[in-house]
Motif scaffolding. Structure first.
Motif, PDB file in Angstrom:
ATOM      1  N   UNK A   1       0.830  -1.208   0.000  1.00  0.00           N
ATOM      2  CA  UNK A   1       0.000   0.000   0.000  1.00  0.00           C
ATOM      3  C   UNK A   1       0.862   1.255   0.000  1.00  0.00           C
ATOM      4  N   UNK A   2       0.396   2.283  -0.711  1.00  0.00           N
ATOM      5  CA  UNK A   2       0.962   3.629  -0.665  1.00  0.00           C
ATOM      6  C   UNK A   2      -0.094   4.531  -0.041  1.00  0.00           C
ATOM      7  N   UNK A   3       0.323   5.394   0.900  1.00  0.00           N
ATOM      8  CA  UNK A   3      -0.613   6.242   1.637  1.00  0.00           C
ATOM      9  C   UNK A   3      -0.263   7.708   1.420  1.00  0.00           C
ATOM     10  N   UNK A   4      -1.272   8.499   1.057  1.00  0.00           N
ATOM     11  CA  UNK A   4      -1.097   9.945   0.935  1.00  0.00           C
ATOM     12  C   UNK A   4      -2.196  10.644   1.720  1.00  0.00           C
ATOM     13  N   UNK A   5      -1.974  11.934   1.994  1.00  0.00           N
ATOM     14  CA  UNK A   5      -2.999  12.768   2.614  1.00  0.00           C
ATOM     15  C   UNK A   5      -3.066  14.079   1.847  1.00  0.00           C
ATOM     16  N   UNK A   6      -4.226  14.380   1.291  1.00  0.00           N
ATOM     17  CA  UNK A   6      -4.390  15.581   0.478  1.00  0.00           C
ATOM     18  C   UNK A   6      -5.819  16.092   0.610  1.00  0.00           C
ATOM     19  N   UNK A   7      -5.997  17.308   1.175  1.00  0.00           N
ATOM     20  CA  UNK A   7      -5.018  18.207   1.770  1.00  0.00           C
ATOM     21  C   UNK A   7      -4.335  17.582   2.986  1.00  0.00           C
TER      22      UNK A   7
END
Length: 408
Positions: free
Chosen positions: A163-169
């Motif tokens: 898994x790859x995790x991002x937060x946006x905003x």
């Protein structure tokens, strides 16, 4: 099973909030009341009927994925600009943190590898680490405006990367993942068959970028990748911090089914009272006025924070945020970063102002030396008063704040 690491932001807040007059840690937009929600409704009578306590039946009859009406309203939000998201693609949870737990425990196992954008909400890497998942932080840099480097991501991927995790905003930087970067990220994930989780809790609070910009990011669920999962909640952008209502969305049925299964272990149903308020907030009757109010408020508050930084440019700087309610400010003296934890402690003691030391609350990282995290989503009068107190501290006591040694 590894021991869970402390949640530093929450513990810092719980420890110091009772003694603070000015709170610049809480990251929700200034809270509204039920009366406020009814006042902004385009159909007050219908809204009153929907959230009236006398009309809510407190039973447990609910779909396994949560309230049908709530899921239908959310699906309409995701599908406004790009069709294809239905209520069946969404699972309701008891808040944002419950969404995090549900996704990680549904889709990951000990020995899996996860790559997580950093700095971000600490739950996004501490929960998987607590369940025996190998976590690699995908670091961003202030010199690059806290933007993700896709080439660096490619170097971080392993054979067991799940898994790859991002937060946006993003909390704490206020950065977004621009559309071109998101497109490249989706391409990498798709080529490798890696799950992509996007925490969009602060979406759609885009106060400093227009939808017409080529960088304006669509929701990750609308990027055409079936193994994408997004998380949302009403607590931040929708001014409902006390309402425990979150969600998980994905167009992959296997992902949704797995999340439903985990949800049964944590809660068979969401609170009917929370659900009623959340449903109304994201309805066509209320959502446009509510988000308009919150974007205007954060724009106004952001200018106040900019004025503070301009007035104290001899001591601080920042990468101005594009979205959300938080920002990282760097403080320095004579070319050296200040001891951010001591700075925050002195500010609390002498000005009764609460902010977060970034190194303590977001990881002992060299790039966070001297940084503090500030939340600016509160009421404008309260922010003005807090910044006035901060300015007085800068004039009278900043000289007493120690610095950190310069590292090569």
């Amino acid at each position: 099973m590894p021991k869970s690491a402390p949640l530093e932001v929450i513990e810092w807040y719980e420890k110091h909030c009772p003694s603070a007059k000015y709170d610049l840690v809480a990251s929700s937009v200034s809270a509204i009341s039920l009366a406020d929600l009814l006042d902004i409704s385009e159909s007050r009578k219908e809204s009153e009927d929907n959230v009236g306590l006398n009309s809510i039946k407190l039973d447990e009859k609910e779909h396994s994925a949560g309230s049908v009406e709530f899921r239908r309203n959310l699906a309409a939000l995701y599908s406004a600009l790009s069709g294809g998201v239905s209520q069946d693609d969404i699972v309701i949870t008891n808040g944002g943190s419950a969404s995090h737990y549900t996704v990680f425990y549904s889709l990951l196992a000990p020995g899996d590898h996860l790559i997580c954008q950093h700095p971000v909400d600490e739950l996004l890497y501490k929960i998987p680490a607590s369940q025996g998942v190998e976590v690699t932080l995908w670091e961003t840099e202030p010199a690059k405006k806290w933007q993700l480097d896709i080439e660096e991501l490619k170097r971080l991927i392993k054979d067991n990367t799940k898994m790859i995790v991002i937060q946006s905003p993003c909390d704490p930087t206020g950065a977004i993942v621009p559309r071109p970067t998101l497109e490249a990220l989706v391409q990498v994930a798709e080529e490798k068959g890696i799950l992509l989780l996007a925490d969009e809790t602060f979406r759609p609070l885009f106060h400093s970028i227009l939808p017409s910009s080529e960088d304006f990011p669509p929701s990750t669920i609308n990027m055409g990748y079936r193994k994408a999962v997004v998380i949302g909640a009403v607590s931040k952008a929708y001014s409902l911090a006390a309402i425990r209502a979150g969600w998980i969305a994905s167009k992959d049925k296997a992902i949704i089914d797995a999340c439903k299964q985990t949800r049964r272990y944590t809660s068979m149903s969401a609170s009917k009272l929370d659900d009623a308020v959340a449903v109304e907030a994201v309805s066509d009757r209320c959502i446009h006025a509510l988000l308009g109010r919150n974007i205007r408020l954060t724009q106004t508050n952001l200018e106040l924070l900019q004025e503070f930084i301009d007035s104290h440019s001899w001591a601080c700087s920042w990468v101005r945020p594009l979205a959300g309610t938080t920002a990282l400010l760097k403080f320095h003296k004579m070319g050296k970063p200040v001891d951010d934890e001591t700075f925050c402690s002195k500010l609390l003691e002498q000005a009764s102002l609460l902010i977060c030391p970034a190194r303590k609350c977001f990881g002992e990282s060299r790039k966070l030396r001297g940084y503090v995290r500030v939340a600016f989503g509160g009421s404008t009068p309260e922010l003005k008063a807090a910044l006035e107190a901060w300015s007085q501290f800068m004039e009278e006591s900043y000289e007493s704040v120690p610095t950190l040694a310069i590292q090569n």
